[in-house]
Design an enzyme around this catalytic site. Structure first.
Site, PDB file in Angstrom:
ATOM      1  N   ARG A 188      10.000  -0.476   2.207  1.00 17.62           N
ATOM      2  CA  ARG A 188       8.861  -0.753   1.316  1.00 17.62           C
ATOM      3  C   ARG A 188       9.259  -0.947  -0.140  1.00 17.62           C
ATOM      4  O   ARG A 188       8.444  -1.356  -0.958  1.00 17.62           O
ATOM      5  CB  ARG A 188       7.828   0.360   1.450  1.00 17.62           C
ATOM      6  CG  ARG A 188       7.237   0.386   2.855  1.00 17.62           C
ATOM      7  CD  ARG A 188       6.135   1.397   2.997  1.00 17.62           C
ATOM      8  NE  ARG A 188       4.987   1.061   2.151  1.00 17.62           N
ATOM      9  CZ  ARG A 188       3.897   1.821   2.078  1.00 17.62           C
ATOM     10  NH1 ARG A 188       3.811   2.923   2.779  1.00 17.62           N
ATOM     11  NH2 ARG A 188       2.897   1.462   1.297  1.00 17.62           N
TER      12      ARG A 188
ATOM     13  N   PRO B  11       9.606  11.237   1.192  1.00 12.81           N
ATOM     14  CA  PRO B  11      10.509  12.391   1.121  1.00 12.81           C
ATOM     15  C   PRO B  11      10.114  13.345   0.000  1.00 12.81           C
ATOM     16  O   PRO B  11       9.802  12.914  -1.095  1.00 12.81           O
ATOM     17  CB  PRO B  11      11.887  11.765   0.849  1.00 12.81           C
ATOM     18  CG  PRO B  11      11.614  10.406   0.326  1.00 12.81           C
ATOM     19  CD  PRO B  11      10.282   9.979   0.858  1.00 12.81           C
ATOM     20  N   GLU B  12      10.090  14.622   0.320  1.00 10.77           N
ATOM     21  CA  GLU B  12       9.855  15.644  -0.702  1.00 10.77           C
ATOM     22  C   GLU B  12      11.198  16.294  -1.037  1.00 10.77           C
ATOM     23  O   GLU B  12      12.245  15.909  -0.509  1.00 10.77           O
ATOM     24  CB  GLU B  12       8.824  16.655  -0.199  1.00 10.77           C
ATOM     25  CG  GLU B  12       7.428  16.016  -0.088  1.00 10.77           C
ATOM     26  CD  GLU B  12       6.301  16.965  -0.480  1.00 10.77           C
ATOM     27  OE1 GLU B  12       6.512  17.837  -1.350  1.00 10.77           O
ATOM     28  OE2 GLU B  12       5.204  16.837   0.083  1.00 10.77           O
TER      29      GLU B  12
END
Ligand SMILES: [Zn+2]
Length: 286
Positions: free
Chosen positions: A122, A2-3
């Site tokens: 993750r 995500p940015e």
């Protein structure tokens, strides 16, 4: 990963569920994510009221009425699901796919009947509790440049930050001390929109072009946030993809495709700068 626009979209999705709510029950199902949870994590949160839900760079910040701020970073695969919310209110979304329960690591239950679950396959995400008074001086925030959508991100700021720099503008814009939270995708997009070659030494860009660059940075982020907002609405009441919405890029990921700029006959090229892929049009970016 995500940015900034994705993190902002998550913030806007969570805000109606968390802002002003008291945490009645908190559960951390592991001792750590990317980093260990801080001492007393669950106890320090339980009973606390979340005063606001804010964002700084790619961090979500939830200042609490007890003097700590809950700091959350989504890492690469972090995401939230809200249950029990009123369907008629904005910001309702679900994202977990069936079978993902093993990736549900943190649960927050509020006094308004919401259950917010943090999933992270993750586990590169992380959460911490930092005294609100010392937040600005904390390692994660000290030295961060201005928010690209805030009032301090101006042509003047870019002009003084870039002055004398021989480093290329691509790497310079990724420097978090110069602008906070800007990542690879949106730097490529902003440079394409501003018609600036990613290889240009930052200090050699004219003031007029810096004005265009500052504007391009804001535009690409605001358009992506708008796309994220429409995702929120589209997925209201359904399984959705909050924070990882589809958004079309003009340069990023378009190697060998024709340049999207009207009238440009160029083809998008990919190069590697400082270990990161750069996508650009050699025709219209100079
Ligand atoms: Zn072009």
């Amino acid at each position: 990963m995500p940015e900034l626009p994705e993190v902002e979209t998550v913030r806007r999705g969570l805000q109606p569920a968390l802002e002003g709510a008291r945490l009645e029950r908190v559960e951390a199902r592991r001792a750590d994510l990317r980093f260990p949870f801080p001492d007393g994590f669950v106890q320090r949160l339980t009973g606390a009221r979340i005063e606001a839900l804010e964002r700084r760079a790619k961090y979500l910040l939830a200042p609490l009425d007890r003097g700590d701020t809950l700091v959350m970073h989504l890492g690469m695969t972090g995401r939230f699901e809200i249950e029990g919310s009123d369907r008629s209110r904005p910001g309702r979304f679900r994202q977990a796919a069936p079978g993902e329960e093993k990736h549900a690591h943190v649960l927050f239950e509020t006094d308004t009947g919401r259950r917010v679950t943090y999933f992270d396959a993750r586990r590169f995400g992380y959460m911490d509790l930092i005294p609100t008074a010392g937040l600005e001086k904390h390692d994660w925030f000290r030295g961060l440049g201005p928010e690209p959508l805030g009032p301090a991100f101006t042509t003047e700021h870019l002009a003084s930050a870039f002055a004398g720099k021989i480093q290329n503008v691509k790497a310079t814009l990724l420097d978090q001390r110069i602008v906070a939270g800007l990542g690879n995708i949106y730097v490529c997009e902003a440079l394409h929109r501003a018609r600036i070659s990613p290889a240009t030494p930052a200090g050699r860009i004219s003031r007029g072009r810096l004005e265009g660059l500052a504007e391009a940075v804001r535009e690409v982020l605001l358009e992506a946030i708008a796309a994220g907002g429409s995702t929120l609405r589209d997925y209201a009441g359904a399984d959705g993809a909050l924070g990882y919405f589809q958004h079309s890029f003009r340069a990023y990921g378009r190697e060998d495709e024709p340049c999207a700029r009207m009238g440009c006959r160029g083809v998008i090229r990919r190069t590697v700068q400082a270990g990161r892929s750069t996508f650009y049009c050699p025709q219209c970016q100079r």
